[in-house]
Design a protein around this motif. Structure first.
Motif, PDB file in Angstrom:
ATOM      1  N   ASP A   1       0.812  -1.220   0.000  1.00 18.00           N
ATOM      2  CA  ASP A   1       0.000   0.000   0.000  1.00 18.00           C
ATOM      3  C   ASP A   1       0.843   1.266   0.000  1.00 18.00           C
ATOM      4  O   ASP A   1       0.345   2.343  -0.344  1.00 18.00           O
ATOM      5  CB  ASP A   1      -0.925   0.007   1.225  1.00 18.00           C
ATOM      6  N   VAL A   2       2.113   1.158   0.381  1.00 19.67           N
ATOM      7  CA  VAL A   2       2.974   2.347   0.407  1.00 19.67           C
ATOM      8  C   VAL A   2       3.059   2.966  -0.975  1.00 19.67           C
ATOM      9  O   VAL A   2       3.008   4.196  -1.136  1.00 19.67           O
ATOM     10  CB  VAL A   2       4.382   1.976   0.916  1.00 19.67           C
ATOM     11  N   ALA A   3       3.148   2.125  -1.997  1.00 20.03           N
ATOM     12  CA  ALA A   3       3.302   2.624  -3.358  1.00 20.03           C
ATOM     13  C   ALA A   3       2.005   3.191  -3.924  1.00 20.03           C
ATOM     14  O   ALA A   3       2.014   3.807  -4.997  1.00 20.03           O
ATOM     15  CB  ALA A   3       3.809   1.507  -4.264  1.00 20.03           C
ATOM     16  N   ALA A   4       0.892   2.992  -3.215  1.00 21.86           N
ATOM     17  CA  ALA A   4      -0.386   3.551  -3.677  1.00 21.86           C
ATOM     18  C   ALA A   4      -0.509   5.030  -3.336  1.00 21.86           C
ATOM     19  O   ALA A   4      -1.376   5.726  -3.890  1.00 21.86           O
ATOM     20  CB  ALA A   4      -1.550   2.780  -3.053  1.00 21.86           C
ATOM     21  N   ALA A   5       0.353   5.517  -2.432  1.00 17.09           N
ATOM     22  CA  ALA A   5       0.292   6.931  -2.039  1.00 17.09           C
ATOM     23  C   ALA A   5       1.652   7.345  -1.498  1.00 17.09           C
ATOM     24  O   ALA A   5       1.810   7.645  -0.303  1.00 17.09           O
ATOM     25  CB  ALA A   5      -0.804   7.148  -0.995  1.00 17.09           C
ATOM     26  N   LEU A   6       2.655   7.353  -2.378  1.00 20.01           N
ATOM     27  CA  LEU A   6       4.015   7.694  -1.959  1.00 20.01           C
ATOM     28  C   LEU A   6       4.118   9.169  -1.595  1.00 20.01           C
ATOM     29  O   LEU A   6       3.631  10.046  -2.319  1.00 20.01           O
ATOM     30  CB  LEU A   6       5.007   7.389  -3.083  1.00 20.01           C
TER      31      LEU A   6
END
Length: 220
Positions: free
Chosen positions: A88-93
């Motif tokens: 999920d980190v890469a969904a809202a960096l």
């Protein structure tokens, strides 16, 4: 010599000549017969260990990503690419954040082994966010160490940490063991570290980036 004796002598002469002529015919016949010969053929065919036929080798690399749940697939086109899950980190960096994701690779059953090279398919200018992102890649024995705590201390470096997405053009290769009869080769895992550096421009808010890699594989 009487006439009777002369006729008998002539007859003997004629018989001798006749026999000689017959012998010449027989001799000629024997000479013609001697020109003939017995014929035979011997054949061979290509094969292995006594079995006929030769067979080409096989070379097939398989991959498994986190969402495959342990299954393995052959994905040889960009349209069918496996998705490296950066969570999920890469969904809202946000600036300064780092995400990790992995792909495992192996030679299929009955396949030759190979040397693989990681290649980036990203081109500078594809997207503002992609141009700003930085990444690194390391070769790990399996996916369990593809974490923030173990990334840098496990395995060997394929792409230096903090590299632009355009990096990874094939400078470093790694080997995959051949598959056995009915069994695949030992897998190896490539762990990616993806970062949006601190100080990234506010203009990147809400931007998206398509990031794709492929592995150039050569049989050994």
């Amino acid at each position: 010599m009487s006439a009777i004796t002369e006729r008998r002598a002539a007859a003997r002469h004629r018989k001798i000549v006749a026999v000689a002529a017959a012998g010449a015919v027989l001799l000629t016949g024997a000479t013609v017969t001697s020109l003939a010969a017995w014929l035979d053929e011997e054949w061979v065919t290509a094969g292995v260990d006594g079995a006929p036929g030769v067979v080409a080798s096989q070379f097939e690399i398989e991959q498994s990503v986190a969402t495959d749940a342990g299954a393995w697939f052959d994905r040889e086109t960009a349209g069918a690419a496996g998705v490296v899950d950066f969570d999920d980190v890469a969904a809202a960096l946000s600036p300064g954040e780092v995400a990790y994701g992995w792909v495992s690779l192996r030679a299929a059953a009955d396949s030759l082994g190979g040397d693989l090279t990681l290649v980036s398919d990203y081109t500078l200018g594809d997207s503002p966010l992609g141009d700003a992102l930085r990444y690194g890649a390391r070769l790990h024995p399996d996916a369990t160490t593809c974490t923030a705590g173990a990334f840098a201390t496990t395995g060997s470096e394929l792409v230096a940490d903090g590299s632009a997405l355009t990096a990874g053009s094939g400078a470093t290769t790694f080997a995959l063991a051949a598959g056995a009869a009915g069994a695949p080769g030992t897998p190896r895992t490539v762990c990616f570290r993806l970062e949006l550096p601190s100080g990234a421009s506010d203009t990147l808010m809400g931007e998206t980036a398509d990031v794709t890699w492929f592995f150039d594989a050569v049989s050994t």
